[in-house]
Scaffold this active site. Structure first.
Site, PDB file in Angstrom:
ATOM      1  N   GLU A  15       0.826  -1.209   0.000  1.00  0.00           N
ATOM      2  CA  GLU A  15       0.000   0.000   0.000  1.00  0.00           C
ATOM      3  C   GLU A  15       0.861   1.261   0.000  1.00  0.00           C
ATOM      4  O   GLU A  15       0.551   2.234  -0.673  1.00  0.00           O
ATOM      5  CB  GLU A  15      -0.959   0.016   1.197  1.00  0.00           C
ATOM      6  CG  GLU A  15      -2.024  -1.067   1.176  1.00  0.00           C
ATOM      7  CD  GLU A  15      -2.969  -0.968  -0.015  1.00  0.00           C
ATOM      8  OE1 GLU A  15      -3.014   0.089  -0.666  1.00  0.00           O
ATOM      9  OE2 GLU A  15      -3.648  -1.970  -0.323  1.00  0.00           O
TER      10      GLU A  15
ATOM     11  N   TYR B  24      -7.585   5.066   4.133  1.00  0.00           N
ATOM     12  CA  TYR B  24      -7.642   4.021   3.102  1.00  0.00           C
ATOM     13  C   TYR B  24      -6.694   2.864   3.434  1.00  0.00           C
ATOM     14  O   TYR B  24      -7.095   1.696   3.454  1.00  0.00           O
ATOM     15  CB  TYR B  24      -7.310   4.607   1.711  1.00  0.00           C
ATOM     16  CG  TYR B  24      -6.965   3.507   0.749  1.00  0.00           C
ATOM     17  CD1 TYR B  24      -7.965   2.728   0.183  1.00  0.00           C
ATOM     18  CD2 TYR B  24      -5.631   3.178   0.476  1.00  0.00           C
ATOM     19  CE1 TYR B  24      -7.661   1.657  -0.638  1.00  0.00           C
ATOM     20  CE2 TYR B  24      -5.316   2.108  -0.330  1.00  0.00           C
ATOM     21  CZ  TYR B  24      -6.336   1.349  -0.893  1.00  0.00           C
ATOM     22  OH  TYR B  24      -6.020   0.286  -1.680  1.00  0.00           O
TER      23      TYR B  24
ATOM     24  N   ASP C 272     -11.119   4.356  -2.136  1.00  0.00           N
ATOM     25  CA  ASP C 272     -10.088   4.943  -2.989  1.00  0.00           C
ATOM     26  C   ASP C 272     -10.761   5.466  -4.264  1.00  0.00           C
ATOM     27  O   ASP C 272     -11.999   5.497  -4.351  1.00  0.00           O
ATOM     28  CB  ASP C 272      -8.977   3.918  -3.293  1.00  0.00           C
ATOM     29  CG  ASP C 272      -9.463   2.803  -4.218  1.00  0.00           C
ATOM     30  OD1 ASP C 272     -10.690   2.683  -4.435  1.00  0.00           O
ATOM     31  OD2 ASP C 272      -8.607   2.059  -4.740  1.00  0.00           O
TER      32      ASP C 272
END
Ligand code: SF4
Length: 355
Positions: A41, A124, A142
């Site tokens: 991520e 997120y 997102d």
């Protein structure tokens, strides 16, 4: 106003599509290890998946767990990150690895609030780690999720407004399949990436088409709505590679910003494109030594908010000089690879100094 039946249709159709048709493959898909999810991520923030993949593999090979990353020297990690840009992410990543290593004895925290409190981790990323690694029911939001939700429910509130963020976050949370949060989050992001794409969505093949408001009302081209159009600033960088014999002058950037802590050659930023004469004048103000200046190349680099036009010059000097107000130093050209540089510099070094 969305009805309960719409919610049920949305969730069930999406999950069925995920089980039966979703064939998007990504190397980190199905990953349950919190460290590896977090790493992917962080690498993927502001980076395309295709570009991020190499880095993800390099990092997981070099640092198989959080302790090995935490113990690595800064300079080594920065070099591995080189080319991904946005060096703040790398700095935060290292700080977080060391924090987890010290505070949690290397065990990744397993509650949403603890994950969200980590440096460089926003809602997120926290929801992605919480759901994928620990099966906690936190919905990811997102760009893909904004697009699917704004179109399916025909929501015209700008997705980048405070109000929009609130509406979409709460809608996403209501829709999540609490029994399978990881699969649900993966499904909605994959649908946005492969079917409900920004331009020319594949509505004919979409499992949500039957009840999708944007499709039925022909609004797909108008949704999602964005408040701010991205404004791009053009900057003119003139890099002067000062050489004296086999040595070149470099410095470490201390200024806050994307290239903080990386190295660079002498940088002269000008409001407009500069001429050779202007650059020569700047150098001559620094030294009484003889200077032979020539233009050796140009590079364009597009960042999210900036277009950087770099011109490179080589200045052959008859003696080494000191540049005031910088902590620059002279190094042998063969030593340059020991220092981390921004991407533009790396391309330049590869093409002009080692080749
Ligand atoms: S029907 Fe079209 S617009 Fe609606 S969610 Fe599916 S792909 Fe997106």
């Amino acid at each position: 106003m969305a009805t309960k039946a719409q919610y049920v249709f949305f969730r069930e159709s999406l999950m069925r599509w995920h089980r039966e048709q979703n064939d998007r493959s990504l190397p980190w898909k199905g990953e349950r290890n919190a460290y590896r999810i977090w790493l992917s991520e962080i690498i993927l923030q502001q980076t395309r998946a295709a570009q991020g993949l190499d880095y993800y593999l390099k990092f997981t090979r070099t640092y198989p767990d959080i302790r090995s990353l935490a113990a690595a020297p800064d300079e080594e990690v920065f070099r591995l990150w080189q080319g991904l840009g946005y060096y703040n992410r790398c700095r935060n990543m290292l700080a977080t690895a060391r924090f987890i290593s010290d505070t949690y004895q290397g065990r990744f925290p397993d509650t949403y609030d603890e994950i969200l409190a980590l440096k460089g981790v926003g809602p997120y990323t926290a929801a992605a780690i919480a759901s994928f690694a620990f099966d906690l029911p936190h919905a990811v939001v997102d760009g893909n999720v904004y697009r699917v939700l704004s179109r399916f429910f025909a929501i015209e509130t700008p997705v980048d407004s405070t109000e929009g963020k609130r509406i979409f976050a709460s809608l996403a949370q209501e829709l999540i399949d609490a029994d399978s949060p990881a699969a649900y989050n993966q499904a909605i992001m994959d649908l946005g990436a492969t079917v409900c794409t920004p331009a020319a969505p594949l509505c004919m093949f979409c499992p949500l088409a039957e009840r999708c408001a944007a499709y039925r009302q022909n609004l797909t081209g108008l949704l999602p709505v964005k408040e701010k159009k991205l404004s791009v600033q053009t900057r003119h960088f003139n890099y002067v590679v000062m050489r004296s014999g086999d040595s070149v002058w470099i410095r470490q950037r201390k200024e806050k910003g994307i290239w903080q802590d990386l190295h660079e050659f002498l940088l002269i930023e000008t409001p407009e494109a500069a001429t050779l004469k202007q650059i020569e004048k700047e150098i001559k103000q620094l030294t009484t030594a003889r200077v032979a200046l020539r233009h050796i190349g140009s590079l364009r680099q597009r960042l999210t908010h900036q277009l950087i036009l770099s011109e490179f010059y080589e200045a052959q000097l008859s003696a080494q000089l000191t540049v005031p107000d910088t902590e620059g130093f002279w190094v042998d050209i063969s030593e340059l690879q020991r220092f981390a540089f921004p991407k533009t510099m790396v391309s330049f070094i590869a093409a002009h100094l080692h080749g």
